[in-house]
Design a protein around this motif. Structure first.
Motif, PDB file in Angstrom:
ATOM      1  N   CYS A  36       0.894  -1.120   0.178  1.00  0.00           N
ATOM      2  CA  CYS A  36      -0.200  -0.180  -0.169  1.00  0.00           C
ATOM      3  C   CYS A  36       1.189   1.700  -0.032  1.00  0.00           C
ATOM      4  O   CYS A  36       1.810   1.310   0.456  1.00  0.00           O
ATOM      5  N   THR A  47      -6.504   5.038   5.989  1.00  0.00           N
ATOM      6  CA  THR A  47      -6.438   5.081   4.010  1.00  0.00           C
ATOM      7  C   THR A  47      -5.087   4.526   3.893  1.00  0.00           C
ATOM      8  O   THR A  47      -4.669   5.554   4.312  1.00  0.00           O
ATOM      9  N   CYS A  50      -3.689   0.816  -2.213  1.00  0.00           N
ATOM     10  CA  CYS A  50      -3.250  -0.632  -2.617  1.00  0.00           C
ATOM     11  C   CYS A  50      -3.896  -1.399  -3.471  1.00  0.00           C
ATOM     12  O   CYS A  50      -4.194  -1.052  -3.658  1.00  0.00           O
ATOM     13  N   ALA A  60      -8.358   2.138  -0.217  1.00  0.00           N
ATOM     14  CA  ALA A  60      -8.667   1.178   0.958  1.00  0.00           C
ATOM     15  C   ALA A  60      -9.143   2.194   2.207  1.00  0.00           C
ATOM     16  O   ALA A  60      -8.709   2.895   2.288  1.00  0.00           O
ATOM     17  N   ASN A  74      -3.731  -5.754   4.182  1.00  0.00           N
ATOM     18  CA  ASN A  74      -4.138  -6.156   2.390  1.00  0.00           C
ATOM     19  C   ASN A  74      -4.425  -6.998   1.857  1.00  0.00           C
ATOM     20  O   ASN A  74      -3.539  -8.423   1.385  1.00  0.00           O
ATOM     21  N   GLY A  78      -8.009  -4.280  -0.013  1.00  0.00           N
ATOM     22  CA  GLY A  78      -8.962  -4.003   0.594  1.00  0.00           C
ATOM     23  C   GLY A  78      -7.166  -4.154   2.656  1.00  0.00           C
ATOM     24  O   GLY A  78      -7.023  -4.999   2.778  1.00  0.00           O
TER      25      GLY A  78
END
Length: 159
Positions: A36, A47, A50, A60, A74, A78
């Motif tokens: 990410c 936030t 990703c 995400a 991740n 998500g």
């Protein structure tokens, strides 16, 4: 100021104005940092952008990240973690909204007045003699073990 002094001064100015890497911005540790980028915090929300299957990058978010226990990862683009609410019974704001609906289970076929009260699953269930008995358990207890919530003789049980 000589050339070396000027170069040192320029490097110092650039370093002072550089954007700090994610680890220096007090973002929580986790394996998500491997896949990410552009990680940021806003209140209790984490936030990031990703990587997801197919080589795409997606936005995400993870609400109530301070209540995460262990790794933040991740998963297919998500952000995920184990919540303190599911491990320790600690209620988080996001978990509070999710726990208003009773968890699914086989108990629903033989119990009535099913409700969630302060993280507790409460219902009136029929026992072997046909009597209606009130029973109660932590709403997330059976889910911790990946088990069904069942009515065994008028009482909640994990099986």
């Amino acid at each position: 100021m000589g050339a070396r002094g000027m170069i040192a001064w320029i490097c110092a100015v650039l370093a002072a104005n550089a954007v700090a890497p994610a680890s220096a911005q007090n973002v929580p540790a986790g394996t998500y940092l491997w896949s990410c980028r552009d990680v940021s915090l806003a209140g209790g929300t984490l936030t990031a952008i990703c990587s997801a299957p197919g080589g795409v990058w997606v936005a995400a978010r993870l609400e109530d990240y301070p209540f995460c226990v262990g790794d933040i990862s991740n998963r297919n683009g998500g952000l995920f973690c184990m919540r303190a609410s599911s491990v320790l019974g600690v209620e988080t704001p996001a978990a509070r909204a999710a726990t208003r609906l009773p968890p699914a289970g086989s108990y629903m076929g033989s119990c009535r007045d099913i409700r969630i009260d302060d993280g507790w699953l409460t219902a009136t269930c029929v026992d072997h003699a046909g009597r209606w008995v009130e029973t109660r358990m932590a709403a997330n207890w059976c889910a911790l073990w990946g088990k069904d919530i069942a009515n065994i003789d008028g009482q909640f049980s994990c099986r």
